[in-house]
Design a protein around this motif. Structure first.
Motif, PDB file in Angstrom:
ATOM      1  N   THR A   1       1.018  -1.009   0.231  1.00 42.61           N
ATOM      2  CA  THR A   1       0.228  -0.018  -0.378  1.00 42.61           C
ATOM      3  C   THR A   1       0.865   1.309  -0.444  1.00 42.61           C
TER       4      THR A   1
ATOM      5  N   HIS B   1       0.520   5.531  -0.585  1.00 44.88           N
ATOM      6  CA  HIS B   1       0.033   7.413  -0.978  1.00 44.88           C
ATOM      7  C   HIS B   1      -0.225   7.013  -2.321  1.00 44.88           C
TER       8      HIS B   1
ATOM      9  N   GLN C   1      -5.002   6.496  -1.544  1.00 41.20           N
ATOM     10  CA  GLN C   1      -3.736   5.432  -1.941  1.00 41.20           C
ATOM     11  C   GLN C   1      -4.072   4.690  -3.153  1.00 41.20           C
TER      12      GLN C   1
END
Length: 429
Positions: free
Chosen positions: A218, A220, A286
């Motif tokens: 994961t 940004h 995300q």
């Protein structure tokens, strides 16, 4: 002088008993072969019917009805109405003993390739593209043979026909059912037909499959998709571990004579790789990368996520990184080592020293929820050959041209009827 006479007499008596035991064992397995041949044509018809009427996981109603009717006709006690469309046939032997189980899976696959076998599939969108139709025919065949020879069996044999294997849920449903909670099994067995030459049986102690995990990375959403794809390629390269001489992700080579599983120096052992295909999904805040990886050594699993996180931490995108974690990690099949050795010895003693081929590596991509049965009961999971290249038949599961030589049904019924009979009688009084 009297001592010598007595000793010779004891030796003679002992030899006679040993000879009688060997003759009895040979005779029962001759009957197994004969009974297998007698039921073979019927089993082929049943397999073809299953193939032409595939039912997806959780929808196996017609299939289960046919199985229940067949087992009832054999005189077995039959249980239905549990764990979805599961069926259990119970065969009580002629002597006291333990409890042995045979499991066969029932469900078909969504048809994404079209039916390329010699048999036509009547249900569009569904296909027995993994061989469960063959597994069911073999299970019914074993039940037929052992029912005819039940007086020679010690204890009870349970035939478990399991739905929902492809979704990895059927075994757990059976294990959690009220019916199964009342049963104590000493051993359990299963097989999977695959791209071995027809007539061959393969097995491996411990893990026959690599551990399959799905990882999620994961970030940004400031990380662009093209940047994410490039980063994933770098991660794959740095995480890769394999032996020289081949690539363990090349599934068609898994049974190759030079580099496949039956070669002591197979490339399908001691590896870790991430699949080339990665899913990249973005939300408002995300970006997620999701991919499967395959590791052969269980002791390495706990280090994979930290190592990937470290690779990202050393990249130019470290400030955009949020987390890494496994989002799917099923257990894997683990064959009981001593039981596997005993099974190999039994089959080779009965049908010849090259009946069972030992595997030295682990297959990527596949797994089986039979592993849940093995968590409570010692069990062994075999591979059975279904390929005949001279006939143009390749039994490589989940591939566009998957097909099975039906002679594998005969081999499976004969071999595993003998194995179950011998294993059951180990618990006899």
């Amino acid at each position: 002088m009297n001592f010598k006479k007595n000793f010779l007499l004891c030796v003679l008596i002992g030899s006679l008993f040993t000879s009688c035991e060997l003759t009895e064992q040979q005779n029962i397995h001759q009957l197994v072969k004969q009974d297998t041949n007698e039921v073979f044509d019927r089993l082929v018809q049943i397999r073809r019917d299953f193939h032409e009427h595939p039912e997806l996981a959780g929808k196996e109603k017609r299939t289960s009805n046919i199985i229940a009717e067949y087992l009832t006709h054999l005189g077995l006690e039959v249980k239905t109405g549990f764990a979805g469309h599961a069926v259990m046939g119970i065969l009580k032997g002629g002597k006291e003993g333990g409890s042995i189980a045979w499991r066969a899976d029932m469900d078909a696959l969504p048809n994404i390739y079209g039916d390329n076998t010699s048999l036509s599939t009547q249900k569009s969108g569904k296909q027995h593209g993994c061989g469960h139709d063959v597994h069911m025919a073999i299970g019914l065949g074993i039940a037929s043979v052992l029912a005819k020879n039940k007086e020679a069996i010690s204890g009870t044999i349970y035939f478990i026909f399991q739905p929902e294997e492809e979704t990895f849920t059927g075994a757990k449903k059976i294990l959690h059912s009220d019916l199964f909670s009342k049963i104590h099994l000493d051993e359990i067995y299963a097989l999977h037909v695959t791209d071995l030459p027809v007539g061959k049986i393969m097995v491996k102690p411990k893990e026959p499959f690599a551990y399959q995990k799905r990882i999620q990375l994961t970030f940004h959403n400031t990380l662009k998709k093209m940047e994410a794809a490039t980063l994933y390629t770098q991660i794959r390269s740095q995480m890769l571990r394999k032996k020289p001489g081949g690539n363990p992700w090349e599934l068609p080579m898994v049974f190759d004579a030079a580099s496949g599983l039956n070669n002591l120096n197979t490339v399908f052992e001691d590896y870790l790789f991430l699949e080339e295909n990665v899913a990249i999904e973005s939300t408002e805040q995300q970006l997620h990368l999701k991919a499967y990886l395959y590791e052969t050594d269980a002791s390495n699993l706990e280090y994979i996520v930290p190592k990937i996180a470290a690779i990202i931490g050393n990249s130019k995108h470290k400030e955009k990184f949020i987390s890494a974690s496994f989002i799917q990690e099923n257990p894997t099949v683990i064959n009981k080592e001593e039981l596997t050795k005993q099974a190999i010895q039994t089959l080779n003693d009965i049908y010849g020293t090259d009946t069972v081929v030992k595997a030295y590596g682990q297959i990527p991509y596949f797994n089986d929820d039979f592993c849940y049965f093995q968590e409570t009961t010692p069990g062994v999971y075999f591979f059975l050959g279904g390929t005949d290249k001279d006939k143009g038949i390749r039994a490589m599961n989940h591939t566009p041209h998957f097909d099975v030589d039906e002679e594998s049904i005969r081999i499976g019924v004969r071999s595993f009827s003998s194995l179950i009979l011998e294993r059951a009688n180990k618990y006899g009084s």
